[in-house]
Design a protein around this motif. Sequence first.
Motif, PDB file in Angstrom:
ATOM      1  N   GLY A 419       0.817  -1.210   0.000  1.00  0.00           N
ATOM      2  CA  GLY A 419       0.000   0.000   0.000  1.00  0.00           C
ATOM      3  C   GLY A 419       0.852   1.260   0.000  1.00  0.00           C
ATOM      4  N   VAL A 420       0.202   2.394   0.101  1.00  0.00           N
ATOM      5  CA  VAL A 420       0.891   3.676   0.069  1.00  0.00           C
ATOM      6  C   VAL A 420       0.389   4.556   1.205  1.00  0.00           C
ATOM      7  CG1 VAL A 420       1.274   3.605  -2.422  1.00  0.00           C
ATOM      8  CG2 VAL A 420      -0.783   4.704  -1.519  1.00  0.00           C
ATOM      9  N   THR A 421       1.162   5.603   1.488  1.00  0.00           N
ATOM     10  CA  THR A 421       0.772   6.610   2.476  1.00  0.00           C
ATOM     11  C   THR A 421       0.818   7.977   1.828  1.00  0.00           C
ATOM     12  OG1 THR A 421       1.625   5.317   4.331  1.00  0.00           O
ATOM     13  CG2 THR A 421       1.296   7.672   4.699  1.00  0.00           C
ATOM     14  N   ALA A 422      -0.289   8.699   1.915  1.00  0.00           N
ATOM     15  CA  ALA A 422      -0.338  10.087   1.460  1.00  0.00           C
ATOM     16  C   ALA A 422       0.028  10.982   2.635  1.00  0.00           C
ATOM     17  CB  ALA A 422      -1.729  10.430   0.943  1.00  0.00           C
ATOM     18  N   HIS A 423       1.083  11.775   2.481  1.00  0.00           N
ATOM     19  CA  HIS A 423       1.542  12.688   3.531  1.00  0.00           C
ATOM     20  C   HIS A 423       1.154  14.108   3.146  1.00  0.00           C
ATOM     21  CE1 HIS A 423       4.378   9.576   5.165  1.00  0.00           C
ATOM     22  NE2 HIS A 423       4.334   9.172   3.913  1.00  0.00           N
ATOM     23  N   MET A 424       0.495  14.808   4.041  1.00  0.00           N
ATOM     24  CA  MET A 424       0.167  16.215   3.821  1.00  0.00           C
ATOM     25  C   MET A 424       0.854  17.051   4.885  1.00  0.00           C
ATOM     26  SD  MET A 424      -3.869  15.847   2.808  1.00  0.00           S
ATOM     27  CE  MET A 424      -4.050  14.321   3.740  1.00  0.00           C
ATOM     28  N   LYS A 425       1.888  17.769   4.494  1.00  0.00           N
ATOM     29  CA  LYS A 425       2.595  18.652   5.417  1.00  0.00           C
ATOM     30  C   LYS A 425       1.901  20.009   5.418  1.00  0.00           C
ATOM     31  CE  LYS A 425       7.067  20.767   6.471  1.00  0.00           C
ATOM     32  NZ  LYS A 425       8.440  21.036   5.999  1.00  0.00           N
TER      33      LYS A 425
END
Length: 433
Positions: A419-425
């Motif tokens: 799977g993947v991880t969406a990172h929002m800084k």
Amino acid sequence: MLRMEIALFVVLAFVAYMYFSAERKESELHKVFSLLLIVVLVHLLLDGATLYTVNHLQEVPRLVNDLLHRLFVGSMAVVVFLFYQYIAILVQEETGKERKLDVVAKVFLVGALTANCILPITYEITPMGNYSAGGYEMVSYVSVAFYLFLCVCLLSVNWRQIHRKKRFAIATALLVEVTICTLQGLHHTWLISGMGISLMTLSFYLILENPDALKAELTEQKMSMLYLKSQVNPHFLYNTLDTIRIQAQLDGDKKVADLLMRLVDFFRLSVKYEQSMVTLDDEIQLLEAYMDLMCYRYPGIVCQYDLDPDLGGALVPNFILQPMVENAFIHGLKNKGYQGEILISASKVEGAMEICVKDNGSGFTTEKWEEIQQMILHYRKQQQKLEGNSIGILNVQKRIKLLCGKEYGLYYTENPEGGVTAHMKLPWKEEAQ
């Protein structure tokens, strides 16, 4: 000639007033351009002063004349260095590459300023007018040539990766400065170097830093967001659903009534907050209503939350979590038969905050991964999307950059377990009480 210097100063003073009075996000590019405007104004003042003193050699003490001319040439070296800095930062934002020439540029500036202080000055008297000469004069020509060369290298190496509007602005500014410097070198008495610097500054302001253009971009983003939300949040829809829910409850169908209640909550919350920024608590409340519905539809999916309680009042762009979670369904869990987990987390990271949407799905294909990475990196070149699977990713990235600043944004990583991880800084800023 003195009248021209005065006119240039007045024009750029007005530009500086417009620039500093406009609301804009703090960024490295903004700081460099702000400093550039100030130094250019000082340079034009020195240009006008030296233009007067060099033509009144008998009236102005030699020491004063020398000091003003050295300050004038020194300010020119600083101006062209700041032009390089501005272009280097702009190219970095477009390409994502590190600025490898910064150290060389700074070392050269120190050397140029040192040479400007120690090299000799002489004054040439001609029927066409007087001008300064001597070894110190070479500092201005060599500095301009050196920094323009660095800018040309940056532009040529990264030509295809830079937005065409920015390419045009940089290329035009460099061409103007090269032309003016060539004419100045051929005709020493013309003293038109201030014109080249002023025109370069104006081209950057009008094409890249104009507040009206930035407002137009913000309006485009707001219209796009409203279009997206209008597809799922019309008032009549949730009012009708609430009526159906009440009827289901009266008929004793509690499960249907509960589902309709969560759907009503989702639509009600999505129309409640019309401002660009909302608290994280409000955004999570909207997401929870959405996830309750999706997990009922796909019972094999488990949603978990790991949220720092201190971040509940932090401001985030409105409607950014739902599109990211929807992408986790579309790109990850769909191919696994909607079986898996989604984890939404929020934590403090180095004075900012990071919101993550993690799934253990199948992840992106190689082609899709490359497409997503290019879309995120070159988000400004992408046309605003109103349909397609990547609509949420592009719009979330654009709105974070526009509303929070260019140092913030969205990026993806692959998970070791799949799977993947969406990172929002995002910036950590709480709602004003």
